[in-house]
Write an enzyme that holds these catalytic residues in place. Structure first.
Site, mmCIF file in Angstrom:
data_model
loop_
_atom_site.group_PDB
_atom_site.id
_atom_site.type_symbol
_atom_site.label_atom_id
_atom_site.label_comp_id
_atom_site.label_asym_id
_atom_site.label_seq_id
_atom_site.Cartn_x
_atom_site.Cartn_y
_atom_site.Cartn_z
ATOM 1 C CB SER A 181 -1.053 -0.299 1.176
ATOM 2 O OG SER A 181 -0.151 -0.240 2.284
ATOM 3 C CG HIS A 209 -4.337 -0.993 -1.132
ATOM 4 N ND1 HIS A 209 -5.042 0.372 -1.270
ATOM 5 C CD2 HIS A 209 -3.797 -1.035 0.023
ATOM 6 C CE1 HIS A 209 -4.751 0.728 -0.053
ATOM 7 N NE2 HIS A 209 -4.199 -0.028 0.782
ATOM 8 C CE LYS A 240 -7.570 -0.431 2.388
ATOM 9 N NZ LYS A 240 -6.653 -1.343 3.129
#
Ligand SMILES: *Cc1c(COP(=O)(O)O)cnc(C)c1O
Length: 392
Positions: A181, A209, A240
């Site tokens: 990340s 991610h 996310k």
């Protein structure tokens, strides 16, 4: 003297080190522009990669789920918290990820903490990338297995660790982030799978991610590398790109059976609320229907990165929409962030101890929700501040 005097000393320590901070307050939704501390700024710092957190379809399904199921589930899953809506979500996610089964948790962090602890025991070894996420580190700490770390993405070092240790242990579990990340680089999953096969190890990829970002319609890093069926545990987050909250592990049916008996967040913490589940089902359906959202994300990311390079910024070696803007010095990094905020752009500065000393950077998170005007305005602010601070 107060019993909490030591706490004052700790907080004073933060202030002396210059790392004390007040939380910024966002007076509204997580959109392309946000009301941060009552000031409208361009939001270049969220993980809402696809803009789904505020999408009308997603919000509507959250509302409908509340109408039908209420605000809370009233219990852990193993008692009465296992609503049919959650079963529906797990089936849908398994289909989306093209894996046998999925187990949902209350967050990605929870998922790592609950899963790692449950799948390895005393007599096993966890082999972890040096830059793995904090929640992996915590899950590893809670497990009774032995632990060791290999140098970040260094496949020779990983092989050395496996060679030295494989025979001593029953199960060996290799854990890596799919996307790291802080730099946006990818794990070398092809080589990790090859080594795992050669040394008979289990594999675990935390794709927080990567999910919603990489692969077909955001199916993740495993899909990106064409490795379906070859990773034993694939963790994803619903917090996310999916735009809501929650975490999951995609795996084999037999693992699901075990986790439903032994993953502590499922046993000792209340199940995901209906609003989150209803909204998530809609987000995942939208991804399965169309590549529109991921395409817009990547178009925006490519545009922004190309322009930043033209301006002369060092934007590292990210392979994803995560765009680190390398500044170096810690104080200068934080000053850059403050100057951008004055110019109406919010980008958080990231410095030691989150990243190694001397590698301070602004971490720009590009999203499908940004308009071309947002990106152009942000680029203008970067150019002005960059010149003023003699970064470019
Ligand atoms: C963000 C993140 C998590 C935590 O996910 P939440 O759903 O926000 O708890 C876990 N692992 C990685 C690699 C992450 O980046």
């Amino acid at each position: 003297m107060s019993k909490l005097e030591y706490m004052h000393d700790l907080v004073e320590g933060l202030k002396k080190d210059g790392v004390y901070r007040e939380l910024p307050i966002n007076y509204g939704p997580c959109a392309n522009r946000i009301m941060l501390n009552h000031k409208e700024v361009i939001n270049l710092s969220s993980n809402n990669y696809l803009g789904l957190a505020t999408h009308p379809r997603v919000k509507q399904k959250a509302i409908e789920a509340v109408e039908k199921y209420g605000a809370g589930t009233g219990s852990v899953r193993t008692i009465v918290g296992n609503q049919d809506l959650l079963e529906e979500l797990e089936e849908l996610l398994a289909k989306f990820k093209e894996e046998e089964a999925v187990v949902c948790f209350q967050s990605g962090l929870n998922c790592n903490i609950g899963t790692i602890q449950a799948i390895v025991q005393k007599g096993d070894l966890i082999v972890s990338d040096a830059l793995n996420h904090a929640s992996i580190i915590d899950g590893t700490r809670l497990s009774k297995a032995d632990k060791t770390v290999y140098k970040h993405s260094d496949m020779e070092d990983l092989e050395r660790v496996l060679k030295e240790n494989r025979d001593t242990y029953k199960n060996v579990l290799i854990i890596t982030d799919g996307v790291f990340s802080m730099d946006g680089d990818l794990a070398n999953l092809l080589e990790i799978v090859r080594l795992a096969n050669k040394y008979d190890c289990l594999t675990y990829v935390d794709d927080a991610h990567g999910s919603g970002v990489l692969g077909r319609s955001g199916r993740g890093t495993v899909d990106h590398f064409g490795l379906h069926g070859q990773i034993d545990f694939i963790v994803g987050t619903l917090s996310k790109a999916i735009g809501v909250v929650g975490g999951y592990v995609a795996t084999k049916k037999i693992v699901k059976e075990w986790l439903l008996h032994r993953a502590r967040p499922l046993l000792f913490s209340t199940a995901l609320p209906p609003a989150a589940i209803g909204a998530t089902i809609e987000s995942v359906k939208m991804l399965m229907e169309s590549e529109e959202y991921t395409k817009k994300l990547w178009d925006n990311a490519r545009y922004f990165k190309a322009k930043m390079k033209e301006l002369g910024f060092d934007i590292g070696h990210s392979a994803t929409p995560i765009t680190p803007v390398m500044i170096g010095n810690e104080a200068k990094t934080m000053e850059f962030s403050r100057e951008l905020l004055k110019a109406g752009v919010f980008v958080s500065g990231i410095v030691f101890p989150t990243v190694p000393i001397g590698t301070g950077r602004l971490r720009v998170m590009i999203s499908a929700m940004h308009t071309k005007e947002d990106l152009d305005n942000a680029l203008e602010a970067f150019a002005t501040v960059g010149k003023k601070m003699q970064i470019i």
